[in-house]
Design a protein around this motif. Structure first.
Motif, mmCIF file in Angstrom:
data_model
loop_
_atom_site.group_PDB
_atom_site.id
_atom_site.type_symbol
_atom_site.label_atom_id
_atom_site.label_comp_id
_atom_site.label_asym_id
_atom_site.label_seq_id
_atom_site.Cartn_x
_atom_site.Cartn_y
_atom_site.Cartn_z
ATOM 1 N N GLU A 27 -16.116 -89.321 -101.565
ATOM 2 C CA GLU A 27 -15.358 -88.254 -102.209
ATOM 3 C C GLU A 27 -16.166 -86.968 -102.307
ATOM 4 O O GLU A 27 -15.634 -85.870 -102.119
ATOM 5 C CB GLU A 27 -14.914 -88.708 -103.610
ATOM 6 N N ARG A 30 -16.143 -85.536 -98.747
ATOM 7 C CA ARG A 30 -14.806 -85.075 -98.356
ATOM 8 C C ARG A 30 -14.418 -83.791 -99.090
ATOM 9 O O ARG A 30 -13.776 -82.907 -98.516
ATOM 10 C CB ARG A 30 -13.782 -86.168 -98.638
ATOM 11 N N SER A 31 -14.806 -83.678 -100.361
ATOM 12 C CA SER A 31 -14.468 -82.488 -101.139
ATOM 13 C C SER A 31 -15.380 -81.307 -100.836
ATOM 14 O O SER A 31 -15.113 -80.185 -101.271
ATOM 15 C CB SER A 31 -14.544 -82.813 -102.633
ATOM 16 N N TRP A 63 -15.691 -93.909 -91.769
ATOM 17 C CA TRP A 63 -15.234 -92.873 -92.692
ATOM 18 C C TRP A 63 -16.037 -91.584 -92.570
ATOM 19 O O TRP A 63 -15.522 -90.510 -92.883
ATOM 20 C CB TRP A 63 -15.313 -93.371 -94.134
ATOM 21 N N LEU A 64 -17.281 -91.671 -92.133
ATOM 22 C CA LEU A 64 -18.132 -90.486 -92.023
ATOM 23 C C LEU A 64 -18.709 -90.360 -90.626
ATOM 24 O O LEU A 64 -18.832 -91.350 -89.897
ATOM 25 C CB LEU A 64 -19.288 -90.557 -93.036
ATOM 26 N N GLU A 85 -19.847 -85.316 -92.405
ATOM 27 C CA GLU A 85 -18.457 -84.886 -92.320
ATOM 28 C C GLU A 85 -17.532 -86.080 -92.495
ATOM 29 O O GLU A 85 -17.813 -87.185 -92.026
ATOM 30 C CB GLU A 85 -18.166 -84.253 -90.951
ATOM 31 N N PHE A 86 -16.428 -85.841 -93.194
ATOM 32 C CA PHE A 86 -15.380 -86.845 -93.285
ATOM 33 C C PHE A 86 -14.704 -86.967 -91.924
ATOM 34 O O PHE A 86 -14.327 -85.964 -91.318
ATOM 35 C CB PHE A 86 -14.362 -86.447 -94.348
ATOM 36 N N GLY A 88 -11.598 -87.839 -90.142
ATOM 37 C CA GLY A 88 -10.175 -88.097 -90.353
ATOM 38 C C GLY A 88 -9.459 -88.649 -89.145
ATOM 39 O O GLY A 88 -8.246 -88.835 -89.182
ATOM 40 N N THR A 111 -6.393 -86.562 -92.949
ATOM 41 C CA THR A 111 -6.495 -85.231 -93.539
ATOM 42 C C THR A 111 -5.125 -84.673 -93.916
ATOM 43 O O THR A 111 -5.022 -83.525 -94.359
ATOM 44 C CB THR A 111 -7.195 -84.259 -92.582
#
Length: 286
Positions: A27, A30-31, A63-64, A85-86, A88, A111
């Motif tokens: 999180e 991602r944020s 996920w990353l 980086e996330f 997506g 995303t």
């Protein structure tokens, strides 16, 4: 409606310190609040080794991913820090918004980009068995249209027009969803997905439609709003309330069920009571 003011946050994650999970780190990345290993250490208080272990899990799960080199983390200089980086692109999600007489379903990237969508007649009074089975068929066709394999789906989200117990995913005494009270929506929708795609079962999230609308609007449009309320007027009337970045649900998930507040009228509501706000101001009443 939004009460202005910065959402209260500390320098740690919500769980803080050594309890920060891999999900908390995800999180933060991602944020955009922490996009290097060093920044994650500073935000969570975790050791370098622990951050590395939890990031390894996220990398293995897809996920990353690593991005270009960023600013140097250390004031002493050295190599540029590798940014995180996330990713997506490694999976897709399925989502559906169920109203009393129609529904909308879609395949989305992680995303939020819509890859394929469909809307049509779907009547909640036909009961959960028939409605959820039909959603399973919709999902299968949409995945084919989007060019994605069912095995790429990592989860399903469903919004429903009634109060939801967030622990069980079951609707609680819904005034406009006859036959749905206490029904295992998560289990049936997961089975419907498997029946129509042949893919393994995936997690299913069920929540009130106004809650999901409010949460999405606050997250994307008003992230600094400390107290946010969204009112949905459709066949009924409901509201979603977000406080300090989290949904406020109230007892049995009914905090936003404002359509059944008494307003001093003798109009008959669909719930069977007289004088409800929805009986005079909902889309059906108007």
């Amino acid at each position: 409606m939004c009460m202005t003011g910065r959402v209260g946050r500390t320098g740690k994650t919500a769980r803080g310190g050594a309890q920060s999970s891999a999900g908390d780190l995800l999180e933060l990345v991602r944020s955009g609040r922490a996009v290097t290993r060093g920044a994650l250490q500073q935000m969570t208080g975790l050791s370098r080794a622990t951050v590395g272990q939890r990031l390894d899990r996220l990398f293995r799960a897809g996920w990353l991913r690593e991005g270009a080199g960023g600013p140097v983390d250390s004031p002493l200089g050295g190599r540029p820090a590798v940014t995180l980086e996330f990713d997506g692109s490694h999976a897709v999600v399925l989502a559906a918004d169920l109203d009393t007489r129609h529904a909308r379903a879609a395949v989305l990237t992680l995303t939020g980009e819509i890859l394929a969508e469909h809307s049509g007649t779907l009547v909640v009074e036909d009961g959960p068995e028939a409605v959820l089975a039909e959603l399973g068929r919709w999902f299968a066709r949409l995945l084919d249209q989007a060019g994605h394999r069912p095995e790429e789906v990592c989860g399903i989200g469903l919004g429903v027009p009634g109060p939801v117990d967030s622990e069980t995913g079951q609707v609680i005494q819904p005034p406009m969803m006859t036959g749905w009270d206490g029904y295992d929506i998560r289990g049936r929708l997961s089975r419907a997905f498997t029946e129509h795609t042949g893919a393994p079962a995936v997690p299913v999230l069920v929540d009130n439609d106004a809650n999901l609308m409010a949460y999405g609007e606050q997250r994307t449009g008003h992230p600094d709003c400390a107290a946010f309320v969204l009112v949905k007027v459709s066949t009924g009337i409901g509201a979603g309330v977000v406080v300090d970045g989290a949904l406020y649900r109230g007892i049995d998930g009914g905090a936003g069920d404002i359509g059944h507040i008494r307003v001093g009228t003798d109009a008959l509501c669909r719930c069977g009571s007289y004088g409800c706000l929805a009986a005079v101001a909902s889309g059906g009443a108007v």
